[in-house]
Design a protein around this motif. Structure first.
Motif, short mmCIF file in Angstrom:
data_model
loop_
_atom_site.label_atom_id
_atom_site.label_comp_id
_atom_site.label_asym_id
_atom_site.label_seq_id
_atom_site.Cartn_x
_atom_site.Cartn_y
_atom_site.Cartn_z
N VAL A 1 0.84 -1.21 0.00
CA VAL A 1 0.00 0.00 0.00
C VAL A 1 0.87 1.25 0.00
CG1 VAL A 1 -1.65 1.35 1.36
CG2 VAL A 1 -1.99 -1.10 1.09
N LYS A 2 1.95 1.24 0.80
CA LYS A 2 2.87 2.39 0.85
C LYS A 2 3.55 2.59 -0.50
CE LYS A 2 3.84 2.05 5.81
NZ LYS A 2 4.86 1.73 6.83
N CYS A 3 3.97 1.48 -1.13
CA CYS A 3 4.59 1.57 -2.45
C CYS A 3 3.63 2.18 -3.47
CB CYS A 3 5.04 0.18 -2.92
SG CYS A 3 6.47 -0.47 -2.03
N ASP A 4 2.39 1.76 -3.40
CA ASP A 4 1.39 2.26 -4.33
C ASP A 4 1.17 3.76 -4.12
OD1 ASP A 4 -0.64 1.68 -6.38
OD2 ASP A 4 -2.07 2.22 -4.83
N ALA A 5 1.20 4.20 -2.87
CA ALA A 5 1.00 5.62 -2.55
C ALA A 5 2.15 6.47 -3.09
CB ALA A 5 0.87 5.81 -1.05
N HIS A 6 3.36 5.91 -3.13
CA HIS A 6 4.54 6.64 -3.60
C HIS A 6 4.81 6.39 -5.09
CE1 HIS A 6 5.95 8.28 0.22
NE2 HIS A 6 5.60 7.12 0.78
N GLY A 7 3.94 5.64 -5.74
CA GLY A 7 4.11 5.40 -7.16
C GLY A 7 5.19 4.41 -7.52
N ILE A 8 5.54 3.53 -6.56
CA ILE A 8 6.57 2.52 -6.79
C ILE A 8 5.90 1.23 -7.25
CG2 ILE A 8 8.44 1.18 -5.74
CD1 ILE A 8 8.70 3.45 -3.67
N GLU A 9 6.42 0.64 -8.29
CA GLU A 9 5.86 -0.61 -8.80
C GLU A 9 6.04 -1.72 -7.76
OE1 GLU A 9 5.98 -3.25 -12.94
OE2 GLU A 9 7.48 -1.68 -12.55
#
Length: 323
Positions: free
Chosen positions: A17-25
């Motif tokens: 979820v954190k990766c998705d929030a920061h735009g990280i694949e």
């Protein structure tokens, strides 16, 4: 590194979820998924279009022909034969390709409980079958998974000795997995530390016994054990009825550890709702309960039923549907 594409692979849902929030694949760890979608999870039942003659023959005790369906069926799968014209139906159980289908037993007044719908009837049929060594019960909150399993277990432990096909004791355990934020370490002995975790189990037992004193006496005598799953490794559990509640919070590795504790004469029942998971490292398609349902469905010593109808209360059923 600007010269490379970066992707995060993690089993931790919060991390993704954190990766998705920061735009990280980011990706889940795919090898842990036993099915692509929870909608494809084996239910233990199948509806078959039939005719009124076949249904009448079944009720008359005659052998009916299901050759065309055998390749699509799994051992101990329940069939719902339906005639679309008359709306007449029959429920039966398919054992394996060498045996004909059989009628479903209807157990009544088992520690004050009786099946309230056909799925509960299917579950009780498997819970009382000594040839079923591992049984999984899934379904939304309030469908009676734990209560039904506990009642059938008490009937076979308290009223039947192991020599007569029963069990010596009932063991109930559940993973120590908090919902939401943990409140920290608990004081006291191991029994005192486990009290908050086993409270739902004790609620069911007290409801069935109707008397806390009688329950405490059975616990003191060792007929009923409420165990901490943390210390189950290394044990060998024989001639017992073992219930693992909230099994959807276990990983496949943890569940393997529990299943390999089972000794001679022990029946293992796994209960849980794959849609209510508190463990951030597993999801509805990678948890231990889902693995058990899918991996064991081809084996004759295993059974599975998905309970669908809520029986706890109108509010609990509505909440499970709309929230």
């Amino acid at each position: 590194d600007k010269g490379h594409e970066i992707a995060v692979v993690s089993r931790d849902l919060n991390m993704r979820v954190k990766c998705d929030a920061h735009g990280i694949e980011c990706y889940d760890y795919q090898p842990q998924k036993v099915i692509n979608s929870v909608e494809n999870l084996f239910t233990g039942t199948v509806e078959i279009e039939s005719d009124i003659k076949t249904i009448d023959d079944f009720y008359a005790g005659k052998k009916i022909d299901i050759e065309q369906y055998k390749k699509k069926l799994y051992p101990n799968q329940f069939l719902i034969l339906k005639d679309k014209n008359s709306k007449k139906s029959a429920i039966c159980r398919y054992t394996d390709e060498n045996e004909p289908i059989t009628k479903v037993n209807n157990f009544k007044n088992v520690w004050g409980l009786s099946a309230k719908n056909k799925e509960q009837q299917f579950a009780m049929d498997l819970l009382f079958d000594k040839n079923i060594h591992i049984l999984s019960l899934t379904g939304p909150a309030g469908t009676g998974k734990t209560l039904l399993a506990t009642a059938c277990a008490l009937e076979q432990v308290m009223n039947t000795s192991s020599k007569n096909g029963g069990y010596d004791k009932l063991i109930i355990t559940r993973p120590v997995q908090p919902m939401g934020r943990d409140i920290g370490f608990l004081p006291g002995t191991i029994e005192e530390k486990m009290m908050p975790w086993v409270a739902p189990i004790r609620d069911n037992l007290e409801h069935l016994f109707g008397d806390r004193t009688a329950l405490e006496m059975q616990i003191e005598q060792g007929t009923i054990e409420i165990e901490a799953m943390t210390y189950i490794r290394g044990r060998s559990i024989a001639n017992a009825f073992l219930i693992v509640d909230e099994a959807q919070n276990l990983t496949a590795h943890e569940l393997k550890t529990i299943i390999t504790r089972v000794g001679h004469g022990t029946k293992l029942v796994l209960t849980g709702d794959v849609q209510q998971i508190d463990n951030s490292y597993v999801d509805s398609v990678s948890n231990g309960l889902t693995h058990a349902v899918e991996k064991f469905k081809q084996h004759k010593i295993a059974g599975h039923i998905t309970l669908t109808k809520g029986e706890r209360s109108k509010l609990a059923t509505l909440a499970a549907d709309i929230l």
